[in-house]
Motif scaffolding. Sequence first.
Motif, short mmCIF file in Angstrom:
data_model
loop_
_atom_site.label_atom_id
_atom_site.label_comp_id
_atom_site.label_asym_id
_atom_site.label_seq_id
_atom_site.Cartn_x
_atom_site.Cartn_y
_atom_site.Cartn_z
N LYS A 139 0.93 -1.10 0.23
CA LYS A 139 -0.07 -0.13 0.18
C LYS A 139 0.90 1.31 -0.04
N LEU A 140 2.12 1.12 0.35
CA LEU A 140 3.09 2.23 0.58
C LEU A 140 4.15 1.98 -0.61
N LEU A 141 3.98 1.75 -1.65
CA LEU A 141 4.97 1.67 -2.84
C LEU A 141 5.97 0.47 -2.44
N GLY A 142 5.62 -0.58 -1.76
CA GLY A 142 6.78 -1.58 -1.61
C GLY A 142 7.64 -1.22 -0.42
N ALA A 143 7.22 -0.13 0.64
CA ALA A 143 8.24 0.38 1.45
C ALA A 143 8.60 -0.79 2.55
N HIS A 144 9.52 -0.89 3.25
CA HIS A 144 10.12 -1.71 4.20
C HIS A 144 10.09 -1.05 5.33
N LEU A 145 9.87 -1.52 6.52
CA LEU A 145 9.73 -0.98 7.95
C LEU A 145 11.00 -0.93 8.70
N PHE A 146 11.34 0.04 9.20
CA PHE A 146 12.65 0.17 10.27
C PHE A 146 12.09 0.79 11.40
N THR A 147 13.22 0.62 12.45
CA THR A 147 12.92 1.00 13.88
C THR A 147 13.89 1.86 14.42
N ALA A 148 13.43 2.43 15.42
CA ALA A 148 14.73 3.20 16.03
C ALA A 148 14.53 3.42 17.89
N PHE A 149 15.11 3.29 18.35
CA PHE A 149 15.18 3.62 19.83
C PHE A 149 16.21 4.31 20.35
N GLN A 150 15.65 5.61 20.74
CA GLN A 150 16.69 6.56 21.14
C GLN A 150 16.52 7.13 22.41
N MET A 151 17.58 7.00 23.39
CA MET A 151 17.40 7.93 24.65
C MET A 151 17.74 9.45 24.10
#
Length: 187
Positions: A139-151
């Motif tokens: 649905k989003l042009l074949g996008a991949h999902l990324f994550t971040a965890f920032q203090m």
Amino acid sequence: MSAIRVRRGMRPAVVSIAATLLVTLSGCGGKHEKRDYAVPHSLCGIPVGSETLTSFLPGGRKLTTKQKLSDTWGMRCEVRVDSRLVAQTSLQWLADAPNTLYFVGRQNNSKLDHRADNGRFLYSGWEGFGETRNCTSEKLLGAHLFTAFQMESPDHQDADAMKQLITEFTNAVEKTDICKEGKPFPR
């Protein structure tokens, strides 16, 4: 055992040094402030390892989380202790993003000196970034999902704990409907 002999003229100096040490040592307790809140087992619906998260959280009375959507492509979760922002997690769909390094390139002031799983995870002592496996949104042009965890403060740094935190967080994201169904974030 030998006794330590203090000359009469040195007693005030010894007392002064002892008093200074006592004040200095009592001031060192700031990093170990009491937590009146329970460390959560999830942040905005995504499970986290509370034992790993604990080492990064400051003392305080109340911990709150708030989910914020930037658009259908991204979501973040703000973690606050006594109204002060202490951490932030992010999920971001990216089209044409070949790897985590590309995703990190969009971040400000990231100084990542560790990598794991062939660059799938990039992290430092106080922030980490990851790429999910098999999370694609047609649905989003074949996008991949990324994550971040920032203090928000690099006062406490632990690269091994951050590696565990970003790995657990990313693996938990892979089990969500967002990943499984490739859902855009609701507006």
